[in-house]
Structures are given as structure tokens and as C-alpha cells.
Motif scaffolding. Structure first.
Motif, mmCIF file in Angstrom:
data_model
loop_
_atom_site.group_PDB
_atom_site.id
_atom_site.type_symbol
_atom_site.label_atom_id
_atom_site.label_comp_id
_atom_site.label_asym_id
_atom_site.label_seq_id
_atom_site.Cartn_x
_atom_site.Cartn_y
_atom_site.Cartn_z
ATOM 1 N N ASN A 199 25.582 -41.583 -5.462
ATOM 2 C CA ASN A 199 24.540 -40.656 -5.020
ATOM 3 C C ASN A 199 23.991 -39.809 -6.159
ATOM 4 O O ASN A 199 23.147 -38.947 -5.941
ATOM 5 N N LEU A 200 24.477 -40.029 -7.385
ATOM 6 C CA LEU A 200 23.878 -39.403 -8.556
ATOM 7 C C LEU A 200 23.072 -40.446 -9.328
ATOM 8 O O LEU A 200 23.170 -41.644 -9.064
ATOM 9 N N ARG A 201 22.314 -39.978 -10.291
ATOM 10 C CA ARG A 201 21.521 -40.889 -11.134
ATOM 11 C C ARG A 201 21.714 -40.478 -12.594
ATOM 12 O O ARG A 201 20.757 -40.177 -13.303
ATOM 13 N N CYS A 202 22.968 -40.466 -13.043
ATOM 14 C CA CYS A 202 23.262 -40.038 -14.407
ATOM 15 C C CYS A 202 22.711 -41.052 -15.404
ATOM 16 O O CYS A 202 23.068 -42.238 -15.359
ATOM 17 N N VAL A 203 21.869 -40.579 -16.283
ATOM 18 C CA VAL A 203 21.225 -41.496 -17.229
ATOM 19 C C VAL A 203 22.223 -42.094 -18.208
ATOM 20 O O VAL A 203 21.989 -43.158 -18.784
ATOM 21 N N PHE A 204 23.372 -41.422 -18.407
ATOM 22 C CA PHE A 204 24.368 -41.866 -19.385
ATOM 23 C C PHE A 204 25.500 -42.663 -18.742
ATOM 24 O O PHE A 204 26.512 -42.943 -19.394
ATOM 25 N N CYS A 205 25.362 -43.041 -17.482
ATOM 26 C CA CYS A 205 26.431 -43.692 -16.739
ATOM 27 C C CYS A 205 26.885 -44.984 -17.418
ATOM 28 O O CYS A 205 26.079 -45.874 -17.694
ATOM 29 N N GLN A 206 28.200 -45.102 -17.640
ATOM 30 C CA GLN A 206 28.751 -46.310 -18.239
ATOM 31 C C GLN A 206 28.890 -47.450 -17.235
ATOM 32 O O GLN A 206 29.003 -48.609 -17.626
ATOM 33 N N ASN A 207 28.898 -47.100 -15.956
ATOM 34 C CA ASN A 207 29.050 -48.110 -14.902
ATOM 35 C C ASN A 207 27.723 -48.449 -14.244
ATOM 36 O O ASN A 207 27.665 -48.796 -13.066
ATOM 37 N N ARG A 208 26.665 -48.360 -15.004
ATOM 38 C CA ARG A 208 25.315 -48.529 -14.473
ATOM 39 C C ARG A 208 25.131 -49.842 -13.722
ATOM 40 O O ARG A 208 24.387 -49.919 -12.749
ATOM 41 N N GLU A 209 25.829 -50.887 -14.158
ATOM 42 C CA GLU A 209 25.648 -52.199 -13.534
ATOM 43 C C GLU A 209 26.070 -52.199 -12.070
ATOM 44 O O GLU A 209 25.598 -53.026 -11.281
ATOM 45 N N ILE A 210 26.954 -51.279 -11.680
ATOM 46 C CA ILE A 210 27.367 -51.226 -10.274
ATOM 47 C C ILE A 210 26.931 -49.953 -9.570
ATOM 48 O O ILE A 210 26.903 -49.904 -8.340
ATOM 49 N N SER A 211 26.602 -48.900 -10.324
ATOM 50 C CA SER A 211 26.317 -47.610 -9.691
ATOM 51 C C SER A 211 24.930 -47.538 -9.061
ATOM 52 O O SER A 211 24.656 -46.627 -8.292
ATOM 53 N N ARG A 212 24.087 -48.493 -9.380
ATOM 54 C CA ARG A 212 22.723 -48.458 -8.840
ATOM 55 C C ARG A 212 22.417 -49.666 -7.970
ATOM 56 O O ARG A 212 21.273 -50.110 -7.876
#
Length: 298
Positions: free
Chosen positions: A61-74
Motif C-alpha cells: 500500500n506504499l509506493r516507495c521509489v527506492f523499494c528493493q522488492n519492486r518486482e513484487i510490491s507493485r
């Protein structure tokens, strides 16, 4: 069952069902899991020698631009598991000998997780490992079901919360959520082997050029909670991601001087229980493969 969702601070009000119809978390109502296996990348009191039984959920439910888990978090990647299957997964993971069941990025599946945990006797603690962007009211669903809360406290300044996570209200809502977590579990308790059995461990990732934000977080923890009642983890592991070209200020890791200065500030406030990392911690080697490990035959 379909429902109008207001479970997290976004208050999207979308109709959540088995198929996604919108919303910030990009997730349907039924849990999606991308990995369930022993994990050794947490604090020592969580990972221990046998590992933490980490269940990685997709979506966020966040949209952290620096997220390391981007492949699954979005996305709603991974395997769909209803609450009965989640129960089976937790029991199966428990039987591998892990120290706890560690729910990673679980906030948007709080209803399914609460149903899965209700009446379930695991014999080991359940860890709620969230971004901190939880709704205090929703967390009441977990009372008596979760023994360890391990939230991030990313921001206590609205400007970086808005710029980096699209959540200008993060400071007030995360701090309220963390107070509710502490109300539920109380002062932390360790076993004789240094493994956390219950309590609250607050994590904070130092971001480049955000030292004042970190100092605000440290002040909040020192002032809000009785000395020795919570654990605090000050992390210097920020790792620049290749997609951050629009955020030049985020394109460098935390230097050793900044890390040491903030550690010194933390100790001066009286926070002694917890952990910190040195400036050489910036690495992506602890990011696991999100390859459906541990999800066979569910």
C-alpha cells in the motif's frame, strides 16, 4: 467474499474480490504469496540460528521509489492462497524448525491473515513485518494473534514521505499504528537464547540527505516508549536502485560518517536496546528469489 476496502490508511474504497478492480496495493482480496522459507536476513533476535519463517506477500500500500522488492510490491504476483491454505503454509513452515512465522508486507491482506491465525496454535511467535503504514483501527483485528510487531518507521517528516512514498500522512498514521502495536504486545521479551518471543521492534532505514528525518524518528522512539521496553533497529543498508534517475539525491549509499553520527545521536537519547548497521551494509545480496519457493502442493 467481496468487500469495500478501507483496511489501510489509503481508504481507497474499492470493491475488493478475487479479481483486482483497482486500489493502491494492486491486490485482490485473496492473499498472493511469492515465497515461504527460512530467512536469515533479519535482526539476530528474529533470524537466530534456524532462520525466520518468512512469508513474502506481493503487493503493497506504499509506493516507495527506492523499494528493493519492486518486482513484487507493485503487482499481485505469486500464488493465490485462501486463508485455509495460509494456515497450512504457516504450519508447514513452523515444522521446518524456524523461530517464528514472519509475515512480510502483510498489511493489505490483514483480513485473510487474521482469519488464518484465528484459533491456530503454532507454538512459535507470529511476526507482523510491515512498512508501518497500517491503520491503527485495522490492527485491532490482530490482537492476540500476533506476538511480535516489526514495523518500519520510515518518516516523521511529511515532505520525504510524500516525495518518496506518495504518503504525506505517513508520519501521523504510522506513529499511531506503532502505538497501537505496543498497546497490544507490551514490553519486549527474549528467551534465554536471545530470540524475541514477544514485543515491538521498530526499524528505521536511513535515507540519503534525510538525517533530520532520522533524528525525528529517534526522538519519537526515545520519548514515546519507556526505556528498555522496545527494540530499535537503525539501518544503514540503503541501496540505490537503477530506476532512481529522477531522484539524484537517492543515488548514493549512506556514508560511514553519517551512519556513525546518527548512531551517536541515538545513543545520546538513551536508546540502548536494539541494533545498528555500519556504513558497509548497502548490498542487495540478502534479497531472496521470489520464485514460489515453499509453495508446492498448496
Amino acid at each position: 467474499m467481496d468487500y469495500i476496502c478501507s483496511d489501510c490508511p489509503r481508504n481507497c474504497g474499492i470493491l475488493r474480490g478475487e479479481k483486482l478492480t483497482g486500489g493502491i496495493c494492486a491486490s485482490p482480496s485473496v492473499s498472493h504469496v511469492v515465497r515461504a522459507a527460512p530467512h536469515f536476513g533479519e535482526e539476530p533476535c528474529i533470524s537466530g540460528v534456524n532462520g525466520s519463517g518468512a512469508v513474502f506477500f506481493s503487493g503493497c500500500n506504499l509506493r516507495c521509489v527506492f523499494c528493493q522488492n519492486r518486482e513484487i510490491s507493485r503487482s499481485a504476483a505469486g500464488k493465490e492462497l485462501n486463508f485455509t491454505q495460509l494456515r497450512e503454509l504457516f504450519l508447514r513452515l513452523r515444522d521446518t524448525g524456524v523461530h517464528n512465522i514472519n509475515l512480510v508486507t502483510p498489511s493489505h491482506y490483514i483480513r485473510e491473515i487474521a482469519k488464518a491465525l484465528d484459533g491456530l496454535e503454532l507454538g512459535i511467535p507470529v511476526v507482523w513485518n510491515s512498512s508501518g503504514y497500517d491503520k491503527a483501527e485495522s490492527l485491532k483485528m490482530l490482537e492476540g494473534l500476533v506476538q511480535i510487531y516489526m514495523p518500519d518507521l520510515k518518516y516523521l517528516k511529511s515532505e520525504p514521505a510524500k516525495r518518496y512514498s506518495a504518503a504525506p500522512d505517513y508520519p501521523e498514521l504510522a506513529s499511531a499504528a506503532i502505538k497501537e502495536m505496543f498497546r497490544q504486545v507490551g514490553p519486549y521479551k527474549m528467551d534465554d537464547d536471545g530470540i524475541l518471543k514477544s514485543g515491538l521492534i521498530i526499524r528505521h532505514l536511513i535515507l540519503p540527505q534525510q538525517e533530520l528525518n532520522t533524528m525525528d524518528v529517534i526522538d519519537f522512539v526515545a520519548e514515546e516508549f519507556p526505556k528498555g521496553s522496545v527494540l530499535f533497529s537503525l539501518m544503514s543498508q540503503y541501496t540505490p536502485m537503477p530506476w532512481l534517475k529522477d531522484f539524484p539525491e537517492l543515488q548514493n549509499p549512506i556514508d560511514e560518517e553519517t551512519s556513525l553520527n546518527l548512531r551517536s545521536y541515538m545513543l545520546k537519547t538513551g536508546i540502548e536496546d536494539g541494533y545498528w548497521q555500519d556504513g558497509a551494509s548497502a548490498t542487495d545480496e540478502m534479497i531472496p528469489d521470489f520464485d514460489l519457493t515453499g509453495l508446492d502442493n498448496l
